[in-house]
Design a protein around this motif. Structure first.
Motif, PDB file in Angstrom:
ATOM      1  N   TRP A 254      50.768  34.474  38.760  1.00 11.91           N
ATOM      2  CA  TRP A 254      49.629  35.377  38.897  1.00 11.91           C
ATOM      3  C   TRP A 254      50.071  36.831  38.709  1.00 11.91           C
ATOM      4  O   TRP A 254      49.424  37.602  38.000  1.00 11.91           O
ATOM      5  CB  TRP A 254      48.969  35.197  40.255  1.00 11.91           C
ATOM      6  CG  TRP A 254      47.934  36.247  40.552  1.00 11.91           C
ATOM      7  CD1 TRP A 254      48.000  37.242  41.460  1.00 11.91           C
ATOM      8  CD2 TRP A 254      46.676  36.406  39.890  1.00 11.91           C
ATOM      9  NE1 TRP A 254      46.871  38.024  41.436  1.00 11.91           N
ATOM     10  CE2 TRP A 254      46.036  37.521  40.476  1.00 11.91           C
ATOM     11  CE3 TRP A 254      46.031  35.731  38.865  1.00 11.91           C
ATOM     12  CZ2 TRP A 254      44.790  37.974  40.076  1.00 11.91           C
ATOM     13  CZ3 TRP A 254      44.782  36.171  38.459  1.00 11.91           C
ATOM     14  CH2 TRP A 254      44.171  37.281  39.062  1.00 11.91           C
ATOM     15  N   GLY A 255      51.173  37.211  39.365  1.00 17.30           N
ATOM     16  CA  GLY A 255      51.662  38.571  39.195  1.00 17.30           C
ATOM     17  C   GLY A 255      52.060  38.864  37.761  1.00 17.30           C
ATOM     18  O   GLY A 255      51.781  39.949  37.229  1.00 17.30           O
ATOM     19  N   THR A 256      52.685  37.882  37.091  1.00 14.77           N
ATOM     20  CA  THR A 256      53.084  38.072  35.692  1.00 14.77           C
ATOM     21  C   THR A 256      51.873  38.295  34.798  1.00 14.77           C
ATOM     22  O   THR A 256      51.840  39.224  33.981  1.00 14.77           O
ATOM     23  CB  THR A 256      53.875  36.845  35.211  1.00 14.77           C
ATOM     24  OG1 THR A 256      55.037  36.679  36.038  1.00 14.77           O
ATOM     25  CG2 THR A 256      54.305  37.015  33.767  1.00 14.77           C
ATOM     26  N   LEU A 257      50.867  37.436  34.956  1.00 12.93           N
ATOM     27  CA  LEU A 257      49.681  37.533  34.100  1.00 12.93           C
ATOM     28  C   LEU A 257      48.852  38.772  34.440  1.00 12.93           C
ATOM     29  O   LEU A 257      48.279  39.412  33.540  1.00 12.93           O
ATOM     30  CB  LEU A 257      48.835  36.270  34.248  1.00 12.93           C
ATOM     31  CG  LEU A 257      49.501  34.969  33.783  1.00 12.93           C
ATOM     32  CD1 LEU A 257      48.594  33.778  34.043  1.00 12.93           C
ATOM     33  CD2 LEU A 257      49.851  35.046  32.304  1.00 12.93           C
ATOM     34  N   GLY A 326      41.013  53.856  49.476  1.00 11.83           N
ATOM     35  CA  GLY A 326      41.297  52.868  50.508  1.00 11.83           C
ATOM     36  C   GLY A 326      41.858  51.564  49.992  1.00 11.83           C
ATOM     37  O   GLY A 326      41.680  50.522  50.635  1.00 11.83           O
ATOM     38  N   PHE A 327      42.555  51.590  48.866  1.00 11.10           N
ATOM     39  CA  PHE A 327      43.107  50.360  48.301  1.00 11.10           C
ATOM     40  C   PHE A 327      44.544  50.094  48.723  1.00 11.10           C
ATOM     41  O   PHE A 327      45.047  48.990  48.510  1.00 11.10           O
ATOM     42  CB  PHE A 327      43.045  50.412  46.772  1.00 11.10           C
ATOM     43  CG  PHE A 327      41.667  50.211  46.227  1.00 11.10           C
ATOM     44  CD1 PHE A 327      40.993  49.021  46.437  1.00 11.10           C
ATOM     45  CD2 PHE A 327      41.045  51.213  45.505  1.00 11.10           C
ATOM     46  CE1 PHE A 327      39.722  48.834  45.931  1.00 11.10           C
ATOM     47  CE2 PHE A 327      39.767  51.028  44.985  1.00 11.10           C
ATOM     48  CZ  PHE A 327      39.106  49.831  45.205  1.00 11.10           C
ATOM     49  N   GLY A 328      45.232  51.070  49.294  1.00  8.99           N
ATOM     50  CA  GLY A 328      46.601  50.828  49.695  1.00  8.99           C
ATOM     51  C   GLY A 328      47.361  52.119  49.871  1.00  8.99           C
ATOM     52  O   GLY A 328      46.885  53.216  49.538  1.00  8.99           O
ATOM     53  N   MET A 335      49.117  48.161  39.182  1.00 11.10           N
ATOM     54  CA  MET A 335      48.595  49.170  38.268  1.00 11.10           C
ATOM     55  C   MET A 335      49.720  50.066  37.750  1.00 11.10           C
ATOM     56  O   MET A 335      49.743  50.417  36.559  1.00 11.10           O
ATOM     57  CB  MET A 335      47.546  50.016  38.979  1.00 11.10           C
ATOM     58  CG  MET A 335      46.824  50.998  38.067  1.00 11.10           C
ATOM     59  SD  MET A 335      45.828  50.159  36.809  1.00 11.10           S
ATOM     60  CE  MET A 335      44.511  49.495  37.833  1.00 11.10           C
ATOM     61  N   THR A 336      50.666  50.429  38.613  1.00 10.49           N
ATOM     62  CA  THR A 336      51.789  51.268  38.184  1.00 10.49           C
ATOM     63  C   THR A 336      52.595  50.577  37.094  1.00 10.49           C
ATOM     64  O   THR A 336      52.860  51.152  36.029  1.00 10.49           O
ATOM     65  CB  THR A 336      52.692  51.590  39.385  1.00 10.49           C
ATOM     66  OG1 THR A 336      51.932  52.273  40.378  1.00 10.49           O
ATOM     67  CG2 THR A 336      53.866  52.445  38.951  1.00 10.49           C
ATOM     68  N   ALA A 337      53.007  49.329  37.363  1.00  6.65           N
ATOM     69  CA  ALA A 337      53.798  48.594  36.379  1.00  6.65           C
ATOM     70  C   ALA A 337      52.998  48.323  35.121  1.00  6.65           C
ATOM     71  O   ALA A 337      53.529  48.398  34.004  1.00  6.65           O
ATOM     72  CB  ALA A 337      54.298  47.283  36.986  1.00  6.65           C
ATOM     73  N   GLY A 338      51.701  48.008  35.260  1.00  8.94           N
ATOM     74  CA  GLY A 338      50.877  47.697  34.086  1.00  8.94           C
ATOM     75  C   GLY A 338      50.713  48.888  33.161  1.00  8.94           C
ATOM     76  O   GLY A 338      50.822  48.760  31.940  1.00  8.94           O
ATOM     77  N   LEU A 421      43.734  40.268  44.289  1.00  5.24           N
ATOM     78  CA  LEU A 421      43.023  40.922  43.187  1.00  5.24           C
ATOM     79  C   LEU A 421      43.158  42.437  43.226  1.00  5.24           C
ATOM     80  O   LEU A 421      42.735  43.114  42.289  1.00  5.24           O
ATOM     81  CB  LEU A 421      41.541  40.545  43.219  1.00  5.24           C
ATOM     82  CG  LEU A 421      41.193  39.094  42.877  1.00  5.24           C
ATOM     83  CD1 LEU A 421      39.711  38.836  43.091  1.00  5.24           C
ATOM     84  CD2 LEU A 421      41.578  38.783  41.443  1.00  5.24           C
ATOM     85  N   ASN A 422      43.733  42.980  44.295  1.00  9.04           N
ATOM     86  CA  ASN A 422      43.861  44.420  44.439  1.00  9.04           C
ATOM     87  C   ASN A 422      44.951  44.932  43.495  1.00  9.04           C
ATOM     88  O   ASN A 422      46.128  44.611  43.665  1.00  9.04           O
ATOM     89  CB  ASN A 422      44.218  44.769  45.881  1.00  9.04           C
ATOM     90  CG  ASN A 422      44.245  46.268  46.121  1.00  9.04           C
ATOM     91  OD1 ASN A 422      44.028  47.064  45.203  1.00  9.04           O
ATOM     92  ND2 ASN A 422      44.507  46.654  47.361  1.00  9.04           N
TER      93      ASN A 422
END
Length: 482
Positions: A254-257, A326-328, A335-338, A421-422
């Motif tokens: 999931w993290g990879t995709l 308020g997401f983290g 998002m950073t890596a993407g 999903l966050n």
């Protein structure tokens, strides 16, 4: 004799063989090269090749078989279990190589190189004094095995030089014996060159087969210790080298995709629009400058992208998006890596798409413009549909590149294996866990280590399917132009 000096000696014999073969051929024709079957240089090349190839083959076989035989012989001297045999043998090699270096550098004399006595802890201190560091204190059996290993390795190096030089000299003399004016030297040399070309073309195939075979073999050992269904459908990743591990691959997939999807969402539009501009709108001068500048991104090491994600992009997203919404609170996120990975993929999409768009014949553009279409209508209704299969293939190849990325994910997304999903939470990928499971002094026979090969095999199958799909789309839907 070292490999370097052996290689220099063989090259010298090969050079001598070239001139000797050329001279012998001319002499056999009475000094008239017109009566020779081949040119003099072909006779020289034949003898030179004859002196070189057998020596290289013997050297390669010796380099593969001799270490295996020495390892097997020395391993029988170690009273260790099967699970720790590899670790003990590594200590033996480290001690033997360290002693060789210490003797070569003059830190200890050759005669005193094995005068280490006392308890294992005292022996470890004595080894440390000459620059040999080990993970555990060696016992007497390990030191005896190191002495045996060093003696066998030294003897192997001596006989390796003798065997290689003997093979080279014997082949050179045999080649000189058959060299005369009637010998078809050119045909022989061309067959040898053809064989070398075939061998070079086969290296990639054999390498792929070797990689797949090694992963299959170790994956089989893993699935013999861990249930396959729990691995492929488990939702928890919690390796524990003390036992009771959960090794479900779904959080890693999931993290990879997820990261790859965000990277493609960022890279594909920018890369495609850049390709359209460079192909259809930019002038020759601008294109000559802008295209290389875009492609410079492909040459930046991924660790530099990782630092950029860690220092710049991550804190920026955290301070201006994640915390206010308020997401983290973490700078490491999907998002950073993407986004950073998407920046890395831009030149892949842009360059491939640009080449594909330029492959569309200019006559199609001229016909569309002649019918009254504008340039933008021509691009949208003629150029892009004609180039679409190639563009899709480029996107899928970029996706394969994104799935296999490691350093950007390590420094930009963290190492948390979770299903979420966050996009502003830390996650990880398959490649990161492959590295982490094989890092450190771990038991290679444990499922927690062998799982890295199962992860690699799964990732290999996934990217292979993407590449096959890309080739299928390109070949099925590509347009053939005259």
């Amino acid at each position: 004799m070292s490999v370097l000096w052996i290689f220099i000696a063989v090259l010298g014999l090969s050079l001598v063989g070239f001139f000797a073969g050329r001279t012998r051929a001319i002499a056999s024709g009475g000094g008239d090269i017109r009566v020779l079957h081949s040119l003099p240089k072909h006779y020289g090349a034949f003898v030179s090749t004859a002196a070189l190839l057998p020596a290289v083959i013997v050297l390669a076989l010796w380099s593969v078989l001799s270490p295996a035989m020495i390892n097997s012989s020395v391993a029988s001297l170690l009273p260790t279990s099967e699970t720790s045999a590899d670790l003990a043998l590594n200590d033996v090699k480290r001690i033997a190589n360290g002693l060789d270096q210490a003797v070569a550098q003059g830190r200890i004399s050759k005669d005193a190189s094995y005068n280490f006595e006392g308890t294992p802890e005292e022996i470890a201190k004595q080894l440390g004094a000459v620059g040999i560091a080990l993970g555990s204190a060696p016992d007497t059996a390990t030191m005896d095995a190191a002495e045996s290993y060093r003696a066998k390795a030294e003897k192997s190096r001596f006989w390796r030089g003798v065997a290689v030089l003997a093979a080279s000299v014997f082949a050179l003399l045999l080649a000189l014996r058959v060299t005369d004016k009637e010998f078809r030297a050119r045909n022989t040399v061309e067959r040898v060159v053809k064989g070398l070309l075939i061998l070079s073309a086969s290296i990639a195939v054999f390498t792929t087969i070797g990689i797949v075979a090694s992963m299959l073999f170790e994956s089989r050992n893993f699935f013999a210790q861990y249930p396959a269904l729990q691995f492929f459908f488990g939702t928890n990743w919690a390796p524990n080298f003390r036992g009771g591990s959960d090794l479900g691959i779904l959080p890693l997939l999931w993290g990879t995709l997820y990261i790859s999807f965000i990277a493609l969402i960022f890279a594909v539009p920018i890369g495609l629009f850049a390709a359209i501009y460079m192909s259809e709108y930019a002038g020759p001068k601008l294109r000559a400058v802008a295209k290389p500048m875009i492609e410079v991104l492909a040459g930046i090491p991924t660790i530099v992208y990782g630092l950029f994600a860690l220092v710049t992009v991550g804190p920026l997203l955290r301070d201006y998006f994640a915390q206010p919404l308020g997401f983290g609170e973490s700078a490491s996120s999907v998002m950073t890596a993407g986004i950073v990975m998407g920046i890395m993929l831009i030149p892949f999409v842009s360059s491939l798409s640009d080449d594909i768009l330029n492959a569309v014949p200019q006559t199609m553009r001229d016909a569309s413009l002649g019918l009254g279409a504008t340039q933008s209508e021509t691009i949208k209704q003629v150029v892009l549909p004609a180039a679409l299969p190639g563009i899709v293939g480029a996107v899928l190849l970029a996706a394969s590149r994104a799935i296999g990325e490691t350093m950007i994910v390590v420094m930009g997304a963290g190492a948390a294996a979770k299903l979420s999903l966050n996009p502003f939470e830390a996650m990880t990928t398959v490649t990161v866990k492959i590295v982490s499971q094989l890092t450190g002094d771990t038991d290679f026979a444990s499922p927690e280590t062998l799982v890295a090969f199962a992860l690699g095999l799964t990732l290999f199958a996934f990217t292979l399917c993407l590449n096959v799909l890309a080739l299928y789309i390109v070949r099925k839907y590509r347009e053939q132009y005259e």
